[in-house]
Design a protein around this motif. Structure first.
Motif, PDB file in Angstrom:
ATOM      1  N   SER A 176       0.817  -1.209   0.000  1.00 31.65           N
ATOM      2  CA  SER A 176       0.000   0.000   0.000  1.00 31.65           C
ATOM      3  C   SER A 176       0.854   1.264   0.000  1.00 31.65           C
ATOM      4  O   SER A 176       1.965   1.276   0.538  1.00 31.65           O
ATOM      5  N   VAL A 177       0.300   2.306  -0.604  1.00 37.74           N
ATOM      6  CA  VAL A 177       0.849   3.669  -0.519  1.00 37.74           C
ATOM      7  C   VAL A 177      -0.264   4.511   0.076  1.00 37.74           C
ATOM      8  O   VAL A 177      -1.294   4.721  -0.571  1.00 37.74           O
ATOM      9  N   MET A 178      -0.074   4.960   1.319  1.00 33.91           N
ATOM     10  CA  MET A 178      -1.148   5.626   2.039  1.00 33.91           C
ATOM     11  C   MET A 178      -0.730   6.986   2.574  1.00 33.91           C
ATOM     12  O   MET A 178       0.394   7.161   3.072  1.00 33.91           O
ATOM     13  N   VAL A 179      -1.671   7.929   2.465  1.00 33.90           N
ATOM     14  CA  VAL A 179      -1.552   9.223   3.129  1.00 33.90           C
ATOM     15  C   VAL A 179      -2.515   9.191   4.306  1.00 33.90           C
ATOM     16  O   VAL A 179      -3.729   9.021   4.119  1.00 33.90           O
ATOM     17  N   ASN A 180      -1.974   9.318   5.535  1.00 35.66           N
ATOM     18  CA  ASN A 180      -2.761   9.110   6.756  1.00 35.66           C
ATOM     19  C   ASN A 180      -3.134  10.421   7.421  1.00 35.66           C
ATOM     20  O   ASN A 180      -2.281  11.302   7.613  1.00 35.66           O
ATOM     21  N   GLY A 185      -6.998   5.038  10.686  1.00 37.09           N
ATOM     22  CA  GLY A 185      -7.890   4.388   9.729  1.00 37.09           C
ATOM     23  C   GLY A 185      -8.514   5.316   8.723  1.00 37.09           C
ATOM     24  O   GLY A 185      -9.170   4.855   7.784  1.00 37.09           O
ATOM     25  N   THR A 186      -8.355   6.614   8.913  1.00 42.69           N
ATOM     26  CA  THR A 186      -8.848   7.577   7.928  1.00 42.69           C
ATOM     27  C   THR A 186      -7.674   7.969   7.050  1.00 42.69           C
ATOM     28  O   THR A 186      -6.739   8.649   7.489  1.00 42.69           O
ATOM     29  N   ARG A 187      -7.710   7.517   5.818  1.00 42.77           N
ATOM     30  CA  ARG A 187      -6.545   7.654   4.951  1.00 42.77           C
ATOM     31  C   ARG A 187      -6.970   7.501   3.491  1.00 42.77           C
ATOM     32  O   ARG A 187      -8.082   7.071   3.186  1.00 42.77           O
ATOM     33  N   ALA A 188      -6.047   7.839   2.595  1.00 41.26           N
ATOM     34  CA  ALA A 188      -6.312   7.719   1.163  1.00 41.26           C
ATOM     35  C   ALA A 188      -5.050   7.246   0.463  1.00 41.26           C
ATOM     36  O   ALA A 188      -3.940   7.597   0.867  1.00 41.26           O
ATOM     37  N   THR A 205     -12.246   5.103   5.698  1.00 43.42           N
ATOM     38  CA  THR A 205     -12.609   5.451   7.065  1.00 43.42           C
ATOM     39  C   THR A 205     -12.670   4.136   7.840  1.00 43.42           C
ATOM     40  O   THR A 205     -13.291   3.173   7.362  1.00 43.42           O
ATOM     41  N   ALA A 206     -12.024   4.098   9.000  1.00 42.07           N
ATOM     42  CA  ALA A 206     -11.915   2.860   9.770  1.00 42.07           C
ATOM     43  C   ALA A 206     -11.316   1.744   8.913  1.00 42.07           C
ATOM     44  O   ALA A 206     -11.769   0.606   8.933  1.00 42.07           O
ATOM     45  N   TYR A 207     -10.331   2.115   8.128  1.00 41.28           N
ATOM     46  CA  TYR A 207      -9.566   1.183   7.293  1.00 41.28           C
ATOM     47  C   TYR A 207     -10.390   0.504   6.191  1.00 41.28           C
ATOM     48  O   TYR A 207     -10.026  -0.569   5.719  1.00 41.28           O
ATOM     49  N   TRP A 208     -11.474   1.134   5.753  1.00 42.49           N
ATOM     50  CA  TRP A 208     -12.272   0.524   4.695  1.00 42.49           C
ATOM     51  C   TRP A 208     -12.943   1.585   3.830  1.00 42.49           C
ATOM     52  O   TRP A 208     -13.324   2.656   4.315  1.00 42.49           O
ATOM     53  N   ASP A 209     -13.061   1.273   2.554  1.00 38.93           N
ATOM     54  CA  ASP A 209     -13.760   2.134   1.608  1.00 38.93           C
ATOM     55  C   ASP A 209     -14.623   1.253   0.724  1.00 38.93           C
ATOM     56  O   ASP A 209     -14.127   0.573  -0.175  1.00 38.93           O
TER      57      ASP A 209
END
Length: 814
Positions: A176-180, A185-188, A205-209
């Motif tokens: 994964s490449v994540m901006v937190n 858990g809120t990230r994109a 949100t809460a690690y799920w989309d």
């Protein structure tokens, strides 16, 4: 700055979207020899030359030795392997926190994890072989992670997914490449799953989309990942190059993006299975392509036991220059439509058969005789006007005594004949009631014929049951036996017939037939023998598309050679003959071009004729397999605000700068002509008096004499008395604050050299880029620009404070 050299082992240089690229940058000698690239022309009056790249590779382990089975690239270390070269600029972090994410940049080349950029990394991550390596281990998480000192709003973050993890028996494996955000858990970002073979663009949100966009992962299309926010919208983008980006998802910017400082994670984890790793590279790098082409050879050298391979590569002009001479434009247009069979019937007089050139392995047409007498003379008459080809003459003794051409294509063609057929041919006759061409199955159950009826009209004859032929009269002229060339296209799928480029019947009720593999030209089964000439007979086979509408346009190719079409259209047409799907066209001034109908010269020569006629510029793209064509107005009256950069004289990378003022470009007398037109002369008497006569002859593909005169005036008005100019501008670009702008400079770009020495005629001079030679080394990038005076392309503009004085600051455009 990072150098990015990639090889497309096993790929086709002409199919860039299908190439999986391998990064070989760490094997390139950038310390001593560096990478040398040439591009463009020496000046504005010379043709652009094929671009080249030269570099030396470390061959210590034999990986670049052709034919070496132990090479990881075997067996694809071979001539004409695709290569691309780019510079990846690593932007510095400046100012104070919070920093925009575009400043989060790391080339991972020092084999040490930066404690400044990635202070919160965990899970055994390493920097190995010039990449950020993150373990993807069962039941464990690992990541490169930044401190919370970055902002995504109005910025972006990109990274290359260099080595994705494998499934390795896991039920789930993720990279994964994540901006937190500040909320757990809120990230994109992006998540790659090798088990599912997907790349998901998520805003969690809460690690799920639940609305995440899932893409079928492509190692080619998704090699680079970028998340970007601008103007209230968040974008997920991917790229195969790191330069051109494709939006994969967008949504309104979440509130946390504008409110929070963020962290970035390059993350790996899996459940079960066997562990491996994911590798990332060139985080935040700004990529600028420098070369795209093919390697000419892989010569292996030894100095003692030290092995190197010094390669030279050439851009697409190498491939284009190797192409055989073109057929006539008519022939090329037919071939471009991929016919099933195509018999040009242009063989020389001594030929006894007529060959197929479609490339599908069809046999030649052989001469058949019925009865006594009659002749078939190859090359007996001039073919369609703009082909410069000869055509056969059929001279039967009667409708049932003489010669015609026939072939059984063979059983391998029968499956194709289940498709819809489209017939095309040229014909010339004074006799009615004869057959142009026909096809039938071996059992004669299915038959189709194109013929001239007794009344001089076109007709379709057919049977689908083996009985007598049914005749369908085609609407249109009844004067086809007029001893002139005519062009016919009959499309089964459309139920339409085109005659001489015009749709004459669209309501034919001829049923579809099958297995019609026996072909007749100039007669049909011992009868209705043609009297006259036939040329360029072709059959197309299609399923879901119709060949007829396009084939109908071939009439113009044979009759006019597309005379009168604009230069940009002609360049694009010629490019299709070379297998190029498109050309990037720059500018808007494109004059009509004369016929280039006859064959015999190369596609590059044809394009150069158009380029020269239009004072345009033709060159290879430097980021992919494609051509670009610039019309002359691209250079008209350059706007100072559009300069790619400016540079102070003191910053030039040289101890010597020369302002040239000679007669190299001087031209004050032009004799110009065009096909079928007048020869006209334009002179500059005052220049001839001062310097003597400097004459040029122009042969131009213009369509009227006025255009020829305008072009001749354009040349004389620019070079009757050319002013002093800087022809070479060397720059050490790497050390300049405007490095990225300098890298953007390409053919026809312009820039200014300022603060020239007091002896110069002006304090600054604006120049146009004609080409360049560059050498890229460790912490060095020297570019020697070949330039011309931008003022040569200034044109008159009414009431403009700068460009309104004819023969002083400008000349009339054409």
């Amino acid at each position: 700055m990072a150098l990015l050299v990639e090889m497309g082992w096993g790929g086709l240089v002409q199919a860039p979207t299908t190439i999986t690229w391998t990064d070989i940058s760490r094997y390139v000698d950038v310390g001593q020899q560096g990478v040398s690239i040439t591009r463009g022309a020496s000046d504005e009056l010379s043709e652009t030359q094929p671009g080249t790249a030269t570099l030396r590779l470390n061959n210590e382990d034999g990986r670049f030795t052709p034919g070496n089975p132990s090479s990881p690239y075997y067996p694809f270390v071979r001539r004409n392997a695709p290569i691309r070269i780019a510079v990846a600029v690593i932007p510095p972090r400046t100012g104070t926190a919070p920093y925009p994410l575009e400043m989060l940049a790391d080339d991972f080349d020092d084999d040490r994890i930066s404690s400044t950029l990635w202070p919160a990394s965990y899970g055994g991550v390493t920097e190995t072989g010039g990449r950020a390596r993150v373990p993807v281990s069962p039941g464990a998480f690992a990541a490169y992670q930044t401190a919370r000192q970055w902002t995504l709003a109005g910025s972006h973050f990109s990274v290359k997914l260099a080595t994705p993890p494998a499934a390795n028996g896991s039920s789930e494996a993720l990279a994964s490449v994540m901006v937190n955000s500040v909320t757990a858990g809120t990230r994109a970002g992006f998540t790659y799953n090798p088990v599912a073979g997907t790349l998901r663009c998520v805003s969690e949100t809460a690690y799920w989309d639940a609305s995440g966009v899932s893409l079928t992962y492509s190692a080619i299309d998704h090699a680079w990942l970028r998340i970007r926010e601008t103007g209230g919208t968040l974008y997920w983008e991917t790229s195969s190059t790191g330069f051109d980006w494709t939006v994969r998802r967008s949504l309104a910017t979440p509130a946390w993006v504008t409110a929070d400082t963020v962290t970035v994670e390059l993350l790996g984890n899996r459940t079960g299975g066997t562990g491996d790793f994911v590798e990332f590279d060139l985080a935040g790098a700004i990529v600028r392509p420098r070369f795209y082409g093919m390697v000419n050879q892989f010569p292996v050298d030894w100095e003692g036991l030290v092995s190197t391979v010094t390669i030279t590569a050439t851009d697409l002009f190498k491939r284009l220059n190797r192409l055989p001479p073109l057929r006539s434009m008519l022939g090329q247009e037919i071939l471009a439509q991929a016919p099933l069979v195509y018999y040009p019937l242009s063989e020389p007089a001594e030929s006894a058969t007529a060959g197929d050139v479609a490339g599908n392995g069809a046999p030649s047409l052989s001469v058949s005789q019925v009865g006594v007498g009659g002749t078939l003379t190859m090359a007996g008459e001039d073919g369609p006007p703009e082909t410069s080809e000869q055509a056969p003459v059929f001279t039967p003794s009667s409708a049932t005594a003489g010669k015609w051409l026939t072939a059984d294509l063979g059983p391998q063609f029968e499956p194709t004949f289940v498709q819809y057929l489209c017939f095309e041919a040229w014909f010339k006759t004074t006799t009615t009631g004869r057959c142009i061409m026909g096809v039938h199955s071996t059992d004669l159950i299915y038959q189709h014929l194109l013929s001239i009826g007794a009344g001089g009209n076109l007709q379709i004859e057919w049977t689908s049951g083996g009985g007598a032929l049914t005749t369908e009269t085609v609407s249109g002229p009844t004067t086809l036996a007029d001893d002139n060339w005519h062009h016919v296209v009959y499309d089964q799928r459309e139920g339409k017939v085109w005659l001489d480029g015009v749709l004459v019947d669209s309501a034919l009720a001829v049923p579809r037939a099958f297995y019609e593999r026996v072909v007749h030209v100039g007669g049909y089964r011992n009868s209705r023998l043609w009297s006259g000439s036939i040329a360029h007979a072709a059959v197309y086979a299609t399923t879901s598309t119709s060949a007829g509408p396009t084939a109908a346009t071939h009439y113009e190719a044979g009759m006019t050679g597309y005379a009168g079409e604009d230069a940009d259209v002609r360049i694009t047409r010629l490019a299709t003959y070379a297998g190029l799907p498109s050309v990037t066209i720059w500018g808007s001034t494109h004059d009509p071009i004369a016929s280039q109908g006859p064959g015999g010269s190369s596609v590059v020569a044809r394009m150069r004729e158009v380029e020269s006629t239009e004072s345009g510029r033709l060159y290879a793209e430097r980021d992919w397999y494609g051509l670009a064509y610039q019309s002359r107005d691209v250079r008209y009256n350059p706007d100072p605000l559009s300069e790619v950069f400016t540079i102070d004289y003191a910053d030039l990378e040289t101890s010597r700068v020369q302002l040239s003022d000679d007669d190299q470009k001087l031209c004050n007398s032009v004799d110009a002509t065009r096909p079928g037109g007048a020869t006209q002369r334009v002179t500059a008497p005052s220049s001839i008096l001062a310097f003597g006569e400097y004459e040029q002859n122009l042969n131009m593909l213009k369509t009227d004499d006025n255009s020829v005169l305008d072009a001749a005036y354009w040349l004389v008005s620019r070079y009757a008395n050319p002013g002093p100019e800087l022809r070479e501008v060397p720059i050490e670009a790497y050390t300049m604050d405007s490095y990225l702008d300098i890298l953007d400079a390409d053919i026809s770009s312009y820039f200014s050299v300022t603060n020239l020495p007091a002896q110069a005629p002006a304090a600054s001079v604006r120049v146009t880029v004609e080409g360049y030679t560059e050498t890229i080394r460790e912490r060095s990038h020297v570019i020697q620009f070949h330039t011309s005076a931008t003022s040569n392309d200034s044109v008159w503009v009414l009431d403009d404070p700068v460009y309104s004085v004819l023969d002083s600051t400008t000349r009339l455009a054409y």
